[in-house]
Design a protein around this motif. Structure first.
Motif, PDB file in Angstrom:
ATOM      1  N   GLY A  57      -2.474  12.063  10.183  1.00 37.81           N
ATOM      2  CA  GLY A  57      -1.548  12.531  11.209  1.00 37.81           C
ATOM      3  C   GLY A  57      -0.158  12.799  10.690  1.00 37.81           C
ATOM      4  O   GLY A  57       0.671  13.381  11.391  1.00 37.81           O
ATOM      5  N   LEU A  58       0.128  12.371   9.449  1.00 39.49           N
ATOM      6  CA  LEU A  58       1.431  12.608   8.848  1.00 39.49           C
ATOM      7  C   LEU A  58       1.313  13.534   7.651  1.00 39.49           C
ATOM      8  O   LEU A  58       0.255  13.656   7.039  1.00 39.49           O
ATOM      9  N   GLU A  59       2.423  14.141   7.314  1.00 37.76           N
ATOM     10  CA  GLU A  59       2.480  15.010   6.144  1.00 37.76           C
ATOM     11  C   GLU A  59       3.462  14.413   5.155  1.00 37.76           C
ATOM     12  O   GLU A  59       4.549  13.960   5.534  1.00 37.76           O
ATOM     13  N   SER A  60       3.100  14.422   3.890  1.00 31.52           N
ATOM     14  CA  SER A  60       3.983  13.905   2.851  1.00 31.52           C
ATOM     15  C   SER A  60       5.105  14.892   2.561  1.00 31.52           C
ATOM     16  O   SER A  60       4.918  16.112   2.682  1.00 31.52           O
ATOM     17  N   PRO A  61       6.287  14.400   2.166  1.00 30.46           N
ATOM     18  CA  PRO A  61       7.317  15.305   1.647  1.00 30.46           C
ATOM     19  C   PRO A  61       6.812  16.106   0.444  1.00 30.46           C
ATOM     20  O   PRO A  61       7.357  17.164   0.142  1.00 30.46           O
ATOM     21  N   LEU A  62       5.793  15.581  -0.231  1.00 33.09           N
ATOM     22  CA  LEU A  62       5.138  16.336  -1.297  1.00 33.09           C
ATOM     23  C   LEU A  62       4.130  17.267  -0.634  1.00 33.09           C
ATOM     24  O   LEU A  62       2.970  16.932  -0.474  1.00 33.09           O
ATOM     25  N   ARG A  63       4.557  18.415  -0.239  1.00 33.99           N
ATOM     26  CA  ARG A  63       3.774  19.285   0.635  1.00 33.99           C
ATOM     27  C   ARG A  63       2.434  19.699   0.035  1.00 33.99           C
ATOM     28  O   ARG A  63       1.522  20.076   0.761  1.00 33.99           O
ATOM     29  N   TYR A  64       2.334  19.657  -1.260  1.00 38.09           N
ATOM     30  CA  TYR A  64       1.114  20.110  -1.917  1.00 38.09           C
ATOM     31  C   TYR A  64       0.114  18.972  -2.121  1.00 38.09           C
ATOM     32  O   TYR A  64      -0.934  19.177  -2.732  1.00 38.09           O
ATOM     33  N   LYS A  65       0.421  17.780  -1.637  1.00 39.18           N
ATOM     34  CA  LYS A  65      -0.471  16.635  -1.813  1.00 39.18           C
ATOM     35  C   LYS A  65      -1.185  16.301  -0.508  1.00 39.18           C
ATOM     36  O   LYS A  65      -0.599  16.323   0.575  1.00 39.18           O
ATOM     37  N   ARG A  66      -2.477  15.977  -0.637  1.00 37.76           N
ATOM     38  CA  ARG A  66      -3.309  15.658   0.521  1.00 37.76           C
ATOM     39  C   ARG A  66      -3.365  14.148   0.745  1.00 37.76           C
ATOM     40  O   ARG A  66      -2.866  13.373  -0.063  1.00 37.76           O
ATOM     41  N   PRO A 104       0.831  -1.206   0.000  1.00 37.74           N
ATOM     42  CA  PRO A 104       0.000   0.000   0.000  1.00 37.74           C
ATOM     43  C   PRO A 104       0.864   1.255   0.000  1.00 37.74           C
ATOM     44  O   PRO A 104       1.852   1.338   0.734  1.00 37.74           O
ATOM     45  N   ILE A 105       0.512   2.209  -0.825  1.00 33.90           N
ATOM     46  CA  ILE A 105       1.135   3.527  -0.808  1.00 33.90           C
ATOM     47  C   ILE A 105       0.071   4.472  -0.262  1.00 33.90           C
ATOM     48  O   ILE A 105      -0.798   4.944  -0.993  1.00 33.90           O
ATOM     49  N   ILE A 148       7.413   8.932  -0.498  1.00 32.68           N
ATOM     50  CA  ILE A 148       6.477  10.054  -0.638  1.00 32.68           C
ATOM     51  C   ILE A 148       5.351  10.020   0.392  1.00 32.68           C
ATOM     52  O   ILE A 148       4.572  10.970   0.482  1.00 32.68           O
ATOM     53  N   VAL A 149       5.274   8.935   1.174  1.00 31.29           N
ATOM     54  CA  VAL A 149       4.272   8.902   2.251  1.00 31.29           C
ATOM     55  C   VAL A 149       4.914   8.907   3.638  1.00 31.29           C
ATOM     56  O   VAL A 149       4.233   8.676   4.633  1.00 31.29           O
ATOM     57  N   GLY A 150       6.222   9.164   3.695  1.00 31.28           N
ATOM     58  CA  GLY A 150       6.816   9.353   5.011  1.00 31.28           C
ATOM     59  C   GLY A 150       8.043   8.546   5.334  1.00 31.28           C
ATOM     60  O   GLY A 150       8.694   8.790   6.339  1.00 31.28           O
TER      61      GLY A 150
END
Length: 358
Positions: free
Chosen positions: A112-121, A106-107, A255-257
């Motif tokens: 509760g976490l933020e992606s390094p891709l700051r503009y992605k939800r 799973p990706i 990209i998910v942490g």
């Protein structure tokens, strides 16, 4: 009472540390349900075993594992043992002998976490990668000739069978149907690899005809890696060969942490043989023994194991408990911005599990 036999290979480095938290979670799941029992047996097969026995598992190791319902793996690898020994003499024989031809990863950006891709939800980062797991580029075909001479050479053959490609591609489409998704994306490189990849493409197109409701796309692997970063929201299920899937899923974890949050399942869909569930982070010898490894990937792999065994409500409960701790934000290991220990994070997730399932 339903009983499951679970083989446990904690392995090397941080493997035993994160596995300890995983097994505590498994016990908690059993207590909450009341009708499940997980009978675990720890097997000391790792690089230390190799140092004393000259092999990663006993000669009858596969026969021993065949008697279990599922396998839990922690991590394998040590600086003292080359990776092509530890992986090729333990993990790959298990995957192949037990026809674990699906590597499912799973990706998903956890709440509760933020992606390094700051503009992605969070909704932008929630898809599955289906990696072919028993042939392709990691086939043990080839060899070396004239070692130690100026004309020494090495040949590594990629092996793609119609049977192997068809079953992994069909699994990806069925997974999309079962999970209510509408898009299947296949990785290729048919503009550069002129035999195996056009063969792969042809089979993807043939199988896609059986699923006309799906939006099917083929992307070259170099473009696809870019799209993982620039437009991850365009994916539902991605299917790839052994090597391409390996690369894509490590990028997906990033990209998910990070790798400490990334679980995987080596799955025999027919359940003819045991499937194996593991985190993908490796043994991390640089932090082994410090008690700061992130146990989330190991615990999430148990969630995937529960899904595989048909207990999806319990699998969801485990995943929800992980996310609840992350949303609260008080207990985190250093890799995700905190100072908690492996045990503290594992304990916080179990506390949430009891709170939600009790």
């Amino acid at each position: 009472m339903k009983h499951y036999a679970v083989a446990v290979i904690a392995g090397d480095g941080i493997g035993p540390e994160v596995m300890a938290e995983g097994l505590k979670m498994l016990k908690a799941v059993s207590e909450i349900h009341g009708g499940l029992a997980f009978e675990t047996r720890s097997l000391p097969w790792n690089c230390q075993y190799y140092a004393t026995q000259g092999r990663m598992m006993p000669e009858n190791g596969l026969d021993i594992l065949r008697e279990f319902d599922v396998i839990l793996l922690g991590a394998v690898g040590s600086p003292e043992v080359p990776d092509h020994v530890s992986v090729w003499e333990l993990i790959l024989p298990i995957r192949r002998a037990f026809q674990q031809y699906v590597n499912l990863r799973p990706i998903k950006l956890l709440k509760g976490l933020e992606s390094p891709l700051r503009y992605k939800r969070h909704d932008d980062l929630d898809f599955m990668v289906v990696r072919e797991n028993t042939e392709g580029e990691y086939s043990n075909m080839g060899g070396r000739l004239h070692p130690g001479t100026p004309y020494e050479l090495a040949v590594q053959n990629n092996v793609f069978t119609r049977y192997g490609v068809e079953r992994i591609v069909r699994y990806a489409f069925k997974l999309a149907v079962e999970t209510g998704k509408t898009r299947v994306t296949a990785a290729t490189k048919s503009n550069g690899i002129n035999h195996s990849m056009p063969f792969w493409d042809e089979i993807v197109r043939e199988v896609s005809l059986q699923f006309p409701q799906m939006d099917t796309k083929l992307y070259h692997i170099d473009a696809l890696t870019a799209y993982f970063v620039s437009r991850p929201e365009s994916f539902d299920v991605v299917v790839a060969s052994n090597l391409f899937g390996d690369i894509l899923t490590d990028l997906g974890a990033a990209i998910v942490g990070g790798l400490g949050l990334a679980p995987s399942g080596n799955i025999n869909p027919e359940k003819t043989y045991p499937s194996m569930f593991e985190p993908i982070h490796g043994s991390a010898p640089d932090i082994a023994g410090k008690g700061i490894a992130n146990p989330i990937a190991q615990i999430w792999s148990i969630s995937m194991m529960l899904d595989h065994l048909g207990h999806r409500e319990l699998g969801k409960l485990v995943l929800d408990s992980i996310e609840a701790v992350l949303v609260e934000g008080k207990v985190r290991t250093p890799d995700i911005g905190g100072s908690a220990t492996t045990r503290e994070l594992g304990g916080a997730i179990r506390e949430q599990l009891y709170r939600r399932g009790g």
